[in-house]
Design a protein around this motif. Sequence first.
Motif, PDB file in Angstrom:
ATOM      1  N   CYS A  11       0.717  -0.918  -0.210  1.00  0.00           N
ATOM      2  CA  CYS A  11       0.107   0.123  -0.222  1.00  0.00           C
ATOM      3  C   CYS A  11       1.046   1.310   0.554  1.00  0.00           C
ATOM      4  O   CYS A  11       1.649   1.597   0.896  1.00  0.00           O
ATOM      5  CB  CYS A  11      -0.726  -0.230   0.788  1.00  0.00           C
ATOM      6  N   GLU A  12       0.910   1.635  -0.786  1.00  0.00           N
ATOM      7  CA  GLU A  12       1.636   3.317  -1.443  1.00  0.00           C
ATOM      8  C   GLU A  12       1.217   4.543  -2.381  1.00  0.00           C
ATOM      9  O   GLU A  12       1.395   4.942  -2.967  1.00  0.00           O
ATOM     10  CB  GLU A  12       2.647   2.717  -2.008  1.00  0.00           C
ATOM     11  N   PRO A  13       0.062   4.977  -1.075  1.00  0.00           N
ATOM     12  CA  PRO A  13      -0.554   5.795  -2.114  1.00  0.00           C
ATOM     13  C   PRO A  13       0.331   7.060  -2.119  1.00  0.00           C
ATOM     14  O   PRO A  13       1.783   7.025  -1.898  1.00  0.00           O
ATOM     15  CB  PRO A  13      -1.563   6.634  -0.714  1.00  0.00           C
ATOM     16  N   VAL A  14       0.052   8.199  -3.124  1.00  0.00           N
ATOM     17  CA  VAL A  14       0.807   9.470  -3.394  1.00  0.00           C
ATOM     18  C   VAL A  14      -0.119  10.822  -3.612  1.00  0.00           C
ATOM     19  O   VAL A  14      -1.299  10.727  -3.402  1.00  0.00           O
ATOM     20  CB  VAL A  14       1.409   8.524  -5.214  1.00  0.00           C
ATOM     21  N   CYS A  15       0.661  11.727  -3.949  1.00  0.00           N
ATOM     22  CA  CYS A  15      -0.303  12.666  -3.939  1.00  0.00           C
ATOM     23  C   CYS A  15       0.135  13.928  -5.030  1.00  0.00           C
ATOM     24  O   CYS A  15       1.198  13.131  -5.620  1.00  0.00           O
ATOM     25  CB  CYS A  15      -0.143  13.381  -2.351  1.00  0.00           C
ATOM     26  N   ASP A  16      -0.429  14.954  -5.478  1.00  0.00           N
ATOM     27  CA  ASP A  16       0.061  15.374  -6.149  1.00  0.00           C
ATOM     28  C   ASP A  16       0.503  14.985  -7.894  1.00  0.00           C
ATOM     29  O   ASP A  16       1.300  15.387  -8.443  1.00  0.00           O
ATOM     30  CB  ASP A  16       0.960  16.197  -6.282  1.00  0.00           C
ATOM     31  N   TYR A  17      -0.849  14.089  -8.439  1.00  0.00           N
ATOM     32  CA  TYR A  17      -0.378  13.007  -9.188  1.00  0.00           C
ATOM     33  C   TYR A  17       0.975  12.638  -9.337  1.00  0.00           C
ATOM     34  O   TYR A  17       1.325  12.705 -10.397  1.00  0.00           O
ATOM     35  CB  TYR A  17      -0.945  14.187  -9.971  1.00  0.00           C
ATOM     36  N   GLY A  18       1.164  11.777  -8.550  1.00  0.00           N
ATOM     37  CA  GLY A  18       2.470  11.384  -8.635  1.00  0.00           C
ATOM     38  C   GLY A  18       3.311  11.813  -7.980  1.00  0.00           C
ATOM     39  O   GLY A  18       4.545  11.345  -8.378  1.00  0.00           O
ATOM     40  N   GLY A  19       3.449  13.332  -7.906  1.00  0.00           N
ATOM     41  CA  GLY A  19       4.316  14.667  -7.476  1.00  0.00           C
ATOM     42  C   GLY A  19       5.196  13.968  -6.853  1.00  0.00           C
ATOM     43  O   GLY A  19       6.433  14.475  -6.350  1.00  0.00           O
ATOM     44  N   ARG A  20       4.224  13.277  -6.101  1.00  0.00           N
ATOM     45  CA  ARG A  20       4.790  13.809  -4.016  1.00  0.00           C
ATOM     46  C   ARG A  20       4.964  12.290  -3.680  1.00  0.00           C
ATOM     47  O   ARG A  20       3.619  11.860  -3.379  1.00  0.00           O
ATOM     48  CB  ARG A  20       3.994  14.541  -3.460  1.00  0.00           C
ATOM     49  N   LYS A  21       5.634  11.007  -3.042  1.00  0.00           N
ATOM     50  CA  LYS A  21       5.167  10.188  -2.198  1.00  0.00           C
ATOM     51  C   LYS A  21       4.714  10.470  -0.806  1.00  0.00           C
ATOM     52  O   LYS A  21       5.424  12.062  -0.198  1.00  0.00           O
ATOM     53  CB  LYS A  21       6.240   9.034  -2.561  1.00  0.00           C
ATOM     54  N   LEU A  22       4.320   9.844  -0.364  1.00  0.00           N
ATOM     55  CA  LEU A  22       4.121  10.258   1.223  1.00  0.00           C
ATOM     56  C   LEU A  22       4.926   9.496   2.309  1.00  0.00           C
ATOM     57  O   LEU A  22       5.658   8.166   1.801  1.00  0.00           O
ATOM     58  CB  LEU A  22       2.992   9.555   1.678  1.00  0.00           C
ATOM     59  N   LYS A  23       4.525   9.788   3.853  1.00  0.00           N
ATOM     60  CA  LYS A  23       5.862   9.084   3.909  1.00  0.00           C
ATOM     61  C   LYS A  23       4.770   8.084   5.226  1.00  0.00           C
ATOM     62  O   LYS A  23       3.849   8.769   5.917  1.00  0.00           O
ATOM     63  CB  LYS A  23       6.526  10.376   5.481  1.00  0.00           C
ATOM     64  N   TYR A  83       3.876  -6.519   8.672  1.00  0.00           N
ATOM     65  CA  TYR A  83       3.581  -7.953   7.226  1.00  0.00           C
ATOM     66  C   TYR A  83       3.694  -6.417   6.098  1.00  0.00           C
ATOM     67  O   TYR A  83       4.175  -6.383   5.278  1.00  0.00           O
ATOM     68  CB  TYR A  83       2.874  -8.363   7.261  1.00  0.00           C
ATOM     69  N   LEU A  84       3.187  -5.315   6.403  1.00  0.00           N
ATOM     70  CA  LEU A  84       3.218  -4.734   5.670  1.00  0.00           C
ATOM     71  C   LEU A  84       3.869  -3.342   5.560  1.00  0.00           C
ATOM     72  O   LEU A  84       4.437  -3.271   3.849  1.00  0.00           O
ATOM     73  CB  LEU A  84       1.262  -3.800   5.657  1.00  0.00           C
ATOM     74  N   PHE A  85       4.507  -3.209   6.669  1.00  0.00           N
ATOM     75  CA  PHE A  85       5.133  -1.600   6.804  1.00  0.00           C
ATOM     76  C   PHE A  85       6.629  -2.409   5.552  1.00  0.00           C
ATOM     77  O   PHE A  85       7.938  -2.241   4.552  1.00  0.00           O
ATOM     78  CB  PHE A  85       6.331  -1.688   7.821  1.00  0.00           C
ATOM     79  N   GLU A  86       6.850  -3.902   6.475  1.00  0.00           N
ATOM     80  CA  GLU A  86       7.904  -4.687   5.104  1.00  0.00           C
ATOM     81  C   GLU A  86       7.627  -5.388   4.120  1.00  0.00           C
ATOM     82  O   GLU A  86       8.683  -6.203   3.216  1.00  0.00           O
ATOM     83  CB  GLU A  86       8.959  -5.665   6.676  1.00  0.00           C
ATOM     84  N   GLU A  87       6.559  -5.024   3.806  1.00  0.00           N
ATOM     85  CA  GLU A  87       6.354  -6.012   2.565  1.00  0.00           C
ATOM     86  C   GLU A  87       6.241  -7.486   2.444  1.00  0.00           C
ATOM     87  O   GLU A  87       7.178  -7.587   1.046  1.00  0.00           O
ATOM     88  CB  GLU A  87       6.840  -4.849   1.061  1.00  0.00           C
ATOM     89  N   GLU A  88       6.232  -8.051   3.701  1.00  0.00           N
ATOM     90  CA  GLU A  88       6.437  -9.352   3.739  1.00  0.00           C
ATOM     91  C   GLU A  88       5.481 -10.410   3.558  1.00  0.00           C
ATOM     92  O   GLU A  88       4.049  -9.759   3.314  1.00  0.00           O
ATOM     93  CB  GLU A  88       6.532  -9.644   4.684  1.00  0.00           C
TER      94      GLU A  88
END
Length: 593
Positions: A122-134, A161-166
């Motif tokens: 789960c990796e949402p973004v912002c500004d039409y992909g211009g900004r990755k979220l913390k 598991y989510l954080f480490e994508e296990e």
Amino acid sequence: MGKHTYQTGLIGNCAFLAHVNINTNIDWLCWPQMDSTFVFGGMLDKKKGGEFSILPEGEYNSRQYYLENTNILVTEITSANGKYRITDFAPRFYQYERYFKPLMLIRKITPLEGNPRIRVKCEPVCDYGGRKLKAQRGSNHIEFLGCDEHIRLTTNIPVSYLFEEEFFVVNEEKYLLLSYGQPLEASLNSTAERFLRETTIYWRTWIKHSNIANFYQPAVIRSALALKIHQYEDTGAIIAASTTSLPESPGSGRNWDYRYCWLRDTYYVITALNHIGHFEEMEKYFSYVADISFSGDYRYQPLYGITGKKNLVEQILPHLDGYQGNQPVRIGNQAYEHIQNDIYGQVLISMLPLYTDHRFIFSERKDSAWWIEYLLKKIERTIDEKDAGIWEFRNFANIHCYSNLFQWAGCSAAEKMARIIGSNDLAAQAVALKNRAAAHIESCYDPIRKVYTNATGSLHLDASTLQLIMMNYLDPASDKAKDHLAALEKELKTPNGLFYRYLHSDDFGKPKTTFLVCAFWYVEALACVGRVDDAVKEFEKLMQYSNHLLLFSEDVDETNGSQWGNFPQAYSHVGLMNAAYRIAMKLDTPIFK
């Protein structure tokens, strides 16, 4: 090249829409509004668009379907280790005397067979992909920081598991609840289950309260459900499509942003929903149009933002790859600057049921005379103007047959409304304008070819003039209607039953794909003139152009049946519903009420 179809299904709750790919990824989701930045936009850029996928180890097969008569989507994944089901939905139901429609996406994972091992990204973004979220870790959630509001993923999957994508084994039901702004302050499992149950009941009740004839009923039900969630209920606006920049054909550059409210498209959507007995959408839209109207300009724009915003300045986003590498990616739509004079008539026709259907108490509408006169004045000011027409030509203007047809039809509607409210003066104004519009329409008639052309002084034919028959400008039983239909059929119909809008060059050259709604208009016109067997046959041919979920795109490539253009396209689903309705009327098919 093989047949291309869009591999996504649409979910929504009249506050937002999301596309779920058959590969489990949320390919498209805009928050907080339908025309906001995407939070997931893998549809337009695999890398910069973020990701929200639930995938197994190794190879897998996937099957996708809707829970019957709902906007709840199910994706089943089978891999070597086992099988599991993902149920995706946007909660919507009635509580506290209003509709609950939060900015919340719920994903329920159910193990079905074996011991499936899965990984959630789960990796949402912002500004039409211009900004990755913390990503910030909580005890049972992850907070994503960087958008205007916090995005939170609440889950009963171990956060590590989510954080480490296990990868982990799914041996019980798991829930993923993604919310914008407002975090979940309640039990996850029981809340998700209650929301799923209530949302299922809501959609099934909505369909039960629809009058749908027994002609291709499943396709009409799916189209109705898709159209319903294109209304942004907060204001009443109805958008043309949930997406932007899906190309009309590969490499064409015809990549447009359709996440706005076109007054013309909305007229068609409301007509289709009225046919099946739904009126609340029209009443909400009436409020939206009233707000636009009182803003004071003497003319309407063809389209507005979903909150009534006027300036929809078109921008290109060069940092995004585009759908399958098709650039440019556009946000905004320059068509808001166009002159398109059919829309005044369409607003009038959209409102006609409020005055002719006695289920509405129109005597309580204090501003009726003002409203009718206001719109008639708009028609009077624009009736002799050249415009960009329905297809929004960017660099030339004409006296378009289609524009004048809808001015004619709008004046006919105004005349009926005026007589109902007892205003002879307004009725006389409407009749005089109706006659002026008819004179313009007749100036498009070519007596040698026995056809109406697209514009005064033009030789070009245009599928939009099929509407002369459906709007009863031409008596459907007349030779003139039948000859006009035959001429359009001969020039614009393809061997597979598809229909070109037109074949002459426009600002971008000659169109390479057919416009699907035109083929449905053709079917409707066939039914109107009494060629019912032909109408049924052609309707059945068009069914092959849906994707795996009975969802239709804007454009179809005649050579291989590929889907192109924005998806799913409200216009196409309206076309299907209206064509099915006409055929059902002619066949005298029972309507289930």
